[in-house]
Design a protein around this motif. Structure first.
Motif, short mmCIF file in Angstrom:
data_model
loop_
_atom_site.label_atom_id
_atom_site.label_comp_id
_atom_site.label_asym_id
_atom_site.label_seq_id
_atom_site.Cartn_x
_atom_site.Cartn_y
_atom_site.Cartn_z
N PRO A 59 -1.61 2.29 5.14
CA PRO A 59 -2.91 1.77 5.58
C PRO A 59 -3.54 0.73 4.66
O PRO A 59 -4.64 0.27 4.93
N THR A 60 -2.91 0.36 3.56
CA THR A 60 -3.55 -0.53 2.59
C THR A 60 -3.64 -1.96 3.12
O THR A 60 -2.83 -2.37 3.97
N PRO A 61 -4.61 -2.76 2.63
CA PRO A 61 -4.71 -4.17 3.06
C PRO A 61 -3.42 -4.95 2.81
O PRO A 61 -3.01 -5.76 3.63
N LYS A 62 -2.80 -4.71 1.65
CA LYS A 62 -1.55 -5.39 1.34
C LYS A 62 -0.48 -5.02 2.36
O LYS A 62 0.26 -5.87 2.86
N ALA A 63 -0.40 -3.73 2.71
CA ALA A 63 0.59 -3.26 3.68
C ALA A 63 0.33 -3.83 5.07
O ALA A 63 1.28 -4.17 5.79
N LYS A 64 -0.92 -3.98 5.44
CA LYS A 64 -1.25 -4.55 6.75
C LYS A 64 -0.77 -5.99 6.84
O LYS A 64 -0.29 -6.43 7.89
N GLU A 65 -0.90 -6.73 5.74
CA GLU A 65 -0.43 -8.12 5.73
C GLU A 65 1.09 -8.17 5.87
O GLU A 65 1.64 -8.99 6.61
N ILE A 66 1.79 -7.28 5.14
CA ILE A 66 3.25 -7.22 5.23
C ILE A 66 3.68 -6.82 6.63
O ILE A 66 4.64 -7.37 7.19
N CYS A 67 2.97 -5.87 7.23
CA CYS A 67 3.29 -5.42 8.59
C CYS A 67 3.13 -6.56 9.58
O CYS A 67 4.00 -6.79 10.43
N PRO A 93 3.28 -27.75 19.05
CA PRO A 93 4.36 -27.36 18.14
C PRO A 93 4.04 -27.73 16.70
O PRO A 93 4.53 -28.71 16.16
N VAL A 94 3.18 -26.94 16.08
CA VAL A 94 2.79 -27.15 14.70
C VAL A 94 3.29 -25.97 13.87
O VAL A 94 3.00 -24.82 14.20
N PHE A 95 4.06 -26.23 12.82
CA PHE A 95 4.47 -25.17 11.92
C PHE A 95 3.29 -24.76 11.06
O PHE A 95 2.64 -25.61 10.44
N VAL A 96 3.01 -23.47 10.99
CA VAL A 96 1.92 -22.97 10.15
C VAL A 96 2.43 -21.80 9.32
O VAL A 96 2.99 -20.85 9.87
N ALA A 97 2.27 -21.87 8.02
CA ALA A 97 2.58 -20.76 7.13
C ALA A 97 1.28 -20.28 6.50
O ALA A 97 0.43 -21.10 6.13
N ARG A 98 1.11 -18.96 6.41
CA ARG A 98 -0.08 -18.39 5.80
C ARG A 98 0.33 -17.55 4.59
O ARG A 98 1.11 -16.62 4.72
N GLN A 99 -0.19 -17.90 3.42
CA GLN A 99 0.10 -17.14 2.21
C GLN A 99 -1.17 -16.41 1.78
O GLN A 99 -2.19 -17.05 1.51
N PRO A 100 -1.14 -15.07 1.74
CA PRO A 100 -2.36 -14.30 1.50
C PRO A 100 -2.91 -14.44 0.08
O PRO A 100 -2.17 -14.62 -0.88
N ILE A 101 -4.23 -14.34 -0.02
CA ILE A 101 -4.94 -14.35 -1.29
C ILE A 101 -5.78 -13.07 -1.34
O ILE A 101 -6.52 -12.77 -0.38
N PHE A 102 -5.67 -12.32 -2.43
CA PHE A 102 -6.34 -11.03 -2.54
C PHE A 102 -7.42 -11.08 -3.62
O PHE A 102 -7.36 -11.88 -4.56
N ASP A 103 -8.42 -10.18 -3.47
CA ASP A 103 -9.46 -10.08 -4.49
C ASP A 103 -9.07 -9.03 -5.53
O ASP A 103 -7.95 -8.51 -5.51
N ARG A 104 -9.98 -8.68 -6.40
CA ARG A 104 -9.66 -7.76 -7.50
C ARG A 104 -9.34 -6.35 -7.01
O ARG A 104 -8.64 -5.59 -7.68
N ALA A 105 -9.84 -5.99 -5.84
CA ALA A 105 -9.56 -4.67 -5.27
C ALA A 105 -8.34 -4.70 -4.34
O ALA A 105 -8.08 -3.73 -3.64
N GLU A 106 -7.61 -5.81 -4.36
CA GLU A 106 -6.43 -6.03 -3.50
C GLU A 106 -6.80 -5.98 -2.02
O GLU A 106 -6.02 -5.59 -1.17
N ARG A 107 -8.04 -6.41 -1.73
CA ARG A 107 -8.44 -6.64 -0.34
C ARG A 107 -8.12 -8.08 0.01
O ARG A 107 -8.21 -8.97 -0.84
N LEU A 108 -7.78 -8.32 1.27
CA LEU A 108 -7.48 -9.67 1.71
C LEU A 108 -8.75 -10.51 1.65
O LEU A 108 -9.75 -10.18 2.27
N TRP A 109 -8.72 -11.61 0.88
CA TRP A 109 -9.88 -12.49 0.73
C TRP A 109 -9.71 -13.77 1.52
O TRP A 109 -10.68 -14.34 2.00
N GLY A 110 -8.48 -14.22 1.66
CA GLY A 110 -8.23 -15.46 2.39
C GLY A 110 -6.74 -15.76 2.47
O GLY A 110 -5.90 -14.94 2.11
#
Length: 426
Positions: free
Chosen positions: A295-303, A17-34
């Protein structure tokens, strides 16, 4: 519980039971970097992240890291906050240097012992990031060690941002702009040469004058709300899936995956529907439909965030006995709750005319009611706002340890579901 369900439950590993939150980091092309990871053991301290060294154990770091990295590509970097106690304890050595970024918190003092610990980490091949920096003199000693500097932009003026950026850029460090809250700030730091970007801007809708939902998107959004109805029939689900070859393939990929550990292969849509059951099938289909909206990387993260939120609300509702709405309604609430960010439009315009229950519609519009409180609780957990989350969990009568476990299980379920959603016939 059926025998197969009981067997699945026994075969699946127990999740701490560990709470984990992930906040996305994007590169200059708005691809998920980390991602930046925020985690805390639900049974321990009440303040955010690691308030006490006794809470911040290497085991918790390792458990949270393993949970958060599930399903991510090896190149996806994970930023982990390290307070002074964890830096001195060498907790980072429990994590892979190829994927872990050691993030030095802004309240860590650059004592000789801390600087020595950071120097050893860097020598061992770990990437170091300095968190929440904006020219503070007492943090200067860390700049010589930091591979990445996270520049805190919140409340900062353009001239100050430009001046600090010029100074930091002289030494060739990688700059990450954090707490970006609008398109103007994003454009500014991008023009200044920042490499990485993080903030609410990437999860909030950008309202464009005159914009409307496309016909295809509108029909899919309406189908989502129709699927959320309690009386939606299995025959109708079967017709939708069977009429779409790609959808049929994706369902068979999902039902035959290792997630279910079935001793035999399911080879027909009828078998798949019978094996899954009406409710799980509807939820799988809703997740797939949502994933197809953009289909965008940003949209995939939101989905992914929407599906995980939906699953969390559903399972909490089914097991707590305190839910204001049935589990299916809570699933729909979570699933639709980020349509504004996904489609880049105001929520009121998206759900206008949708056949939604009034209480669910009001919650989506931000009006205070019981379902909205549950939605705010889930949002706080995702954002790592532990104090607010704990308060809401208490007010809703929900057990924090149970919520943490179900959040972890929702992440696993989401990974499996969206993996099948992205599959296509060979």
């Amino acid at each position: 519980m059926t025998q197969s369900s009981a067997q699945q439950q026994q075969e699946q590993p127990q999740i701490e039971p560990v709470f984990v939150a992930r906040q996305p980091i994007f590169d200059r092309a708005e691809r998920l970097w980390g991602y930046e990871l925020l985690f805390r053991h639900s049974a321990e301290a009440t303040s955010a992240a690691f308030a006490e060294s006794s809470v911040a154990t290497s085991k918790m770091v390792a458990d949270g890291f393993v949970l958060a990295q599930a399903g991510l590509p090896p190149a996806c970097m994970l930023f982990i906050n390290f307070p002074e106690a964890l830096l001195l304890d060498g907790a980072a050595y429990a994590l892979p240097r190829e994927q872990c970024v050691v993030e030095i918190l802004e309240n860590v003092s650059p004592t000789p012992a801390v600087l020595s610990a950071c120097d050893k980490l860097k020598a061992a091949g770990y990437v170091l990031a300095l968190d929440d920096y904006f020219g503070e003199a007492d943090m200067e000693p860390f700049l010589a060690l930091a591979d990445i500097v996270k520049v805190d932009l919140k409340g900062k003026g353009r001239a100050d941002i430009e001046a600090l950026t010029r100074r930091l850029s002289r030494d060739g460090r990688k700059l990450l702009a954090e707490k970006i809250e609008d398109a103007e700030t994003h454009a500014l730091v991008k023009n200044l040469g920042y490499a990485l970007f993080q903030g609410f801007y990437f999860s909030r809708p950008e309202t464009l004058s005159g914009r409307k939902v496309s016909g295809a998107a509108a029909s899919r959004v309406k189908l989502l709300s129709e699927l959320g109805k309690d009386d939606y029939e299995t025959a109708a689900l079967s017709k939708i899936i069977s009429s779409d070859a790609a959808l049929s393939y994706r369902l068979l990929q999902f039902i035959n995956s290792a997630f279910f550990s079935r001793p035999f292969k399911i080879s027909s849509i009828g078998q798949a529907i019978a094996a899954l059951g009406q409710r799980p099938l509807r939820h799988w289909l809703m997740a797939v439909i949502l994933s197809d909206l953009s289909p965008t990387p940003k949209a995939k993260e939101i989905c992914a965030n929407s599906v995980q939120r939906a699953r969390l609300l559903e399972t909490l509702a089914a097991n707590s006995g305190r839910s204001p709405r049935p589990p299916d309604s809570m699933f729909l609430l979570g699933l639709l709750s980020r349509l504004d960010a996904l489609l880049g439009m105001e929520m009121a315009r998206i759900i206008a005319g949708m056949p939604l229950d009034d209480e669910i519609a009001d919650a989506l519009l931000g009006k205070p009611n019981a379902p909205r409180s549950w939605l705010d609780m889930a949002s706080s957990l995702e954002a790592g706002e532990w104090g607010k989350a704990e308060h809401l969990l208490g007010a809703l009568g929900l057990n924090p340890q149970d919520a943490a476990r179900r959040q972890a299980e929702a992440q696993v379920w989401t990974l499996q579901t969206l993996t099948s959603a992205s599959s296509s016939p060979p």
